[in-house]
Design an enzyme around this catalytic site. Sequence first.
Site, short mmCIF file in Angstrom:
data_model
loop_
_atom_site.label_atom_id
_atom_site.label_comp_id
_atom_site.label_asym_id
_atom_site.label_seq_id
_atom_site.Cartn_x
_atom_site.Cartn_y
_atom_site.Cartn_z
N ASP A 248 0.83 -1.20 0.00
CA ASP A 248 0.00 0.00 0.00
C ASP A 248 0.87 1.25 0.00
O ASP A 248 2.10 1.17 -0.02
CB ASP A 248 -0.98 -0.01 1.18
CG ASP A 248 -0.26 -0.08 2.53
OD1 ASP A 248 0.75 0.64 2.71
OD2 ASP A 248 -0.71 -0.85 3.40
N LYS A 270 -4.35 2.84 -0.60
CA LYS A 270 -5.62 3.52 -0.29
C LYS A 270 -5.30 4.84 0.38
O LYS A 270 -4.50 4.91 1.32
CB LYS A 270 -6.50 2.67 0.64
CG LYS A 270 -6.90 1.32 0.07
CD LYS A 270 -7.97 0.66 0.90
CE LYS A 270 -7.50 0.26 2.28
NZ LYS A 270 -6.52 -0.83 2.25
N MET A 383 -3.76 8.86 11.34
CA MET A 383 -4.62 9.37 10.26
C MET A 383 -5.49 10.53 10.73
O MET A 383 -6.68 10.60 10.45
CB MET A 383 -5.51 8.24 9.71
CG MET A 383 -4.72 7.06 9.17
SD MET A 383 -5.72 5.56 8.86
CE MET A 383 -5.99 4.98 10.55
#
Length: 467
Positions: A248, A270, A383
């Site tokens: 990723d 993603k 995040m």
Amino acid sequence: MDFLPLFTDLRNKPCLLIGGGQVALRKSRLLCKAGAQVRLVSHEILPELSSLVLNAGGECIRGDYGDHLLDNVFLVIAATDDQALNSRVSAACHQRHIPVNVVDDPALCSVILPAIIDRSPLIIAISSGGKSPVLARMMRSRLEASIPAAYGRLGNLASQFRDAVKERFEDIEDRRHFWEKALQGPVAEMVFAGNDKAAATMLGDAIKNGSIDNGGEVYLIGAGPGDPDLMTFKALRLLQRADVVLYDRLVAPAIVDMCRKDAERVYVGKARSDHAVPQQDINSLLVKYAREGKKVARLKGGDPFIFGRGGEEIEELAQHKIPFQVVPGITAAAGCASYAGIPLTHRDYAQSVRFVTGHLKDNSINLPWQELAKPAQTVVFYMGLIGLPSICEKLIEFGRPADTPIALVQQGTTSDQKVVVATLATMVEKLKHETVRAPTLIIVGEVVKLREKLAWYEKYDLAKADI
């Protein structure tokens, strides 16, 4: 070839060690570990050395060396700084055809003690013939990094089944092919995972069936926060076994480059509102490749089980009965905090730490703010860049002082790392004047105050250093 490598059985063999200092101590450890009966002679003997020899059933003689001590001796090691004595010992041993090693003097030696990698029963010896011991030790260090400690247990397991394999496969080539598959296939992986009992059962079944099933398997590998040096030995070993690598956007390119050159690479990155490959499709790809008999590495930034959705992926694998292994990685909180000079806990500032995600599945920020606002704890938000204004606002609203320090770490542990420090009240305004891009990590708590003291290396000027 100056020396022919030989492995010698020293169990219960009388060995003479001359010297009583640190060098003799190092040599005595090797002799005792090999089961030798050590006879030590020296006027002065370190207490640790004396205890080691006596506890191993040897004897210590405090006094002068005499040639009579060579009677019935299997091996002699001279570990003194007396050149005349070393030469005398060497000459006497050569005359009697007794193997002798004089430390750091190859010209006086008939045998050389190599640098050793001990994975008993697997022993690897490296020698420069006494010409460059440091180079031999360097080579040992490099090899040790690529040879798991579990190889010793694998060797012991193989020894238990040698006779059974001989009986099952009469042709020597058939036996060789069987062992090659066993020692680098699922049996070996079971041992490396610490499940020796299951490995023995699997190997026994394979002998009965006459073959080993080297079918598909999935490795969920934690790639760490970015610095390739933070990868574990196990992660690197499995990555280099993989036929297919799914990675990723949080995995550093340098880590992806560590896979086999002929491995298929599949990007499944993603971002917050841009899922190149939806999670369910990633799950399906893992199953698909494994069913094709391939070894599949699923590289995930940080740790697979800390906001990495690794749990969802192994649920899918378990449902389809696909074998898998999970390799923990250094999570971003630990890596980024360390490289930023911020301890996550500290006796004076924080006695606990909490990891939380900055946004949930539906992109909301519905967190237990009352708990997160408690004092004497560090809170790490993964995040959380987009939700940073809400994070600061909510923590203040639920009681965290507005002057609580907060740090934002961009691309932590990499050469692009950037750290922005402010308070809950000022961080949002400060970021208006900073260029920050994901991935980022947010650390909230009094421990951030320590950064100025502990991150001294960021200001260290190597050009002016006296090195």
